[in-house]
Write an enzyme that holds these catalytic residues in place. Structure first.
Site, PDB file in Angstrom:
ATOM      1  N   PHE A  77     -55.941  20.066   1.073  1.00  0.00           N
ATOM      2  CA  PHE A  77     -56.467  19.204   2.129  1.00  0.00           C
ATOM      3  C   PHE A  77     -57.464  18.187   1.573  1.00  0.00           C
ATOM      4  O   PHE A  77     -57.453  17.018   1.968  1.00  0.00           O
ATOM      5  CB  PHE A  77     -57.136  20.046   3.213  1.00  0.00           C
ATOM      6  CG  PHE A  77     -56.284  21.176   3.708  1.00  0.00           C
ATOM      7  CD1 PHE A  77     -54.936  20.990   3.960  1.00  0.00           C
ATOM      8  CD2 PHE A  77     -56.830  22.433   3.922  1.00  0.00           C
ATOM      9  CE1 PHE A  77     -54.136  22.038   4.408  1.00  0.00           C
ATOM     10  CE2 PHE A  77     -56.041  23.487   4.368  1.00  0.00           C
ATOM     11  CZ  PHE A  77     -54.688  23.289   4.617  1.00  0.00           C
ATOM     12  N   GLU A 117     -60.448  17.046   8.143  1.00  0.00           N
ATOM     13  CA  GLU A 117     -60.885  16.672   6.800  1.00  0.00           C
ATOM     14  C   GLU A 117     -61.068  15.165   6.628  1.00  0.00           C
ATOM     15  O   GLU A 117     -62.011  14.716   5.956  1.00  0.00           O
ATOM     16  CB  GLU A 117     -59.879  17.184   5.752  1.00  0.00           C
ATOM     17  CG  GLU A 117     -59.800  18.683   5.633  1.00  0.00           C
ATOM     18  CD  GLU A 117     -58.880  19.330   6.661  1.00  0.00           C
ATOM     19  OE1 GLU A 117     -58.757  20.571   6.648  1.00  0.00           O
ATOM     20  OE2 GLU A 117     -58.280  18.581   7.495  1.00  0.00           O
ATOM     21  N   ARG A 155     -59.301  30.286  -6.504  1.00  0.00           N
ATOM     22  CA  ARG A 155     -59.501  31.453  -5.638  1.00  0.00           C
ATOM     23  C   ARG A 155     -59.582  32.739  -6.455  1.00  0.00           C
ATOM     24  O   ARG A 155     -60.301  33.677  -6.098  1.00  0.00           O
ATOM     25  CB  ARG A 155     -58.332  31.541  -4.655  1.00  0.00           C
ATOM     26  CG  ARG A 155     -58.337  32.768  -3.772  1.00  0.00           C
ATOM     27  CD  ARG A 155     -57.030  32.838  -2.978  1.00  0.00           C
ATOM     28  NE  ARG A 155     -57.041  33.894  -1.973  1.00  0.00           N
ATOM     29  CZ  ARG A 155     -56.005  34.191  -1.210  1.00  0.00           C
ATOM     30  NH1 ARG A 155     -54.878  33.494  -1.345  1.00  0.00           N
ATOM     31  NH2 ARG A 155     -56.078  35.149  -0.322  1.00  0.00           N
TER      32      ARG A 155
END
Length: 312
Positions: A83, A58, A167
């Site tokens: 992240f 990342e 999500r």
């Protein structure tokens, strides 16, 4: 009665990128080996030459995006919030924030509703981290319509933007003609007894709490503040003056997020009693998303209970 449509805002992110990609050749989407989860795979299928998988790296992805921005491209970097904001913080601060580059950060799987992935992936600090970076716009949309509109607004904005997506599939309550503007909040329901200010998937919970409160004779004003930075201070102050009491609701640590942004605004401009509802400075744990939201006090029922007690 028709069933309410539910869509995860991470899906909204992927679909909005495709819409933007059709109109703008300078859009580049970067991912860190999570395209299926972040839903940038939708863009990848449509524009494979403009989707770059940087692998599980990342920080390197962020540096690549910074370089692309200096060449006139508009890169969207994508990963889980843990992240994109956490592991990536130094690179976002120094490589994007400090030179004020035109890079957009699409952070999915934010908050406690990541569920079974557990504490290591339930990022509850990202909004705080990103708010601290000078010049960074921070947006946490509430449903599919607002999320897609926010992605397009982020593209149009010149400068770094952090977009937070979830999500969990959430109800779609905005109409397709809804107009999103960076830095502007939205009054979903007028009220006079208390202001409930929410963002992300907590907006729908606040709406449902408002219905329960109305049945008990409490008229709550429901406000959606998708853009945490810059905050719509004018709307926050006006609502506080009208109702005299404010409750903030967020799927984030109560430290550093929406609640603190609202408190800072009101303490300086319109001192008002405020009650913050969020994750109370603790880590999450593994479990079904809906069960966790209830356990951590992020349900409509709990919002209604706290609000009723606060008003009385």
């Amino acid at each position: 009665m028709s069933e309410v449509k539910k869509i995860a805002t991470r899906d909204s992110y992927g679909n909005a990128l495709v819409e933007l990609g059709k109109a703008h050749d300078d859009l580049i989407v970067l991912d860190a080996d999570l395209a299926g989860a972040t839903k940038t795979c939708i863009f990848q299928k449509e524009f494979p030459e403009r989707h770059w998988d940087c692998g599980i790296a990342e920080c390197n992805m962020t540096g690549i995006a910074a370089g692309l921005a200096t060449c006139g491209k508009v890169p969207f970097i994508s990963s889980f919030a843990m992240f994109a904001a956490g592991r990536n913080y130094e690179q976002v601060r120094n490589s994007i924030g400090y030179p004020h580059l035109n890079v957009k950060i699409g952070a999915t799987h934010a908050g406690i509703s990541v569920g079974e992935d557990g504490a290591t992936h339930q990022c509850l600090e990202d909004l705080s981290l990103m708010r601290e970076i000078p010049g960074m716009v921070v947006i946490n949309p509430s449903d599919d319509v607002e999320a897609r509109a926010a992605v397009k607004a982020a593209y149009d904005h010149v400068g770094p933007v952090y977009l937070r997506f979830g999500r969990l599939a959430v109800p779609v309550f905005h109409n397709d003609d809804y107009k999103f503007e960076i830095g502007k909040g939205e009054v979903i329901k007028e009220g006079s007894d208390v202001s409930i200010i929410a963002n992300g998937l907590m907006v729908n919970e606040a709406i449902e709490a408002g219905k329960a409160l109305e049945a008990k004779g409490i008229n709550a004003e429901i406000i959606n503040i998708a853009t945490i930075k810059p905050l719509d201070e004018e709307l926050v102050i006006a609502s506080a003056k009208k109702t005299g009491k404010v409750i903030t609701v967020e799927e984030h640590n109560i430290i550093g997020g929406l609640g603190e942004a609202v408190c800072a605004c009101l303490s300086e401009n319109c001192p008002t009693p405020v009650k913050r509802i969020g994750v109370n400075d603790e880590f999450g744990h593994s479990g079904p998303a809906l069960d966790l939201l209830k356990q951590f006090g992020l349900s409509a029922e709990h919002i209604a209970e706290v609000t009723e007690e606060f008003v009385k």
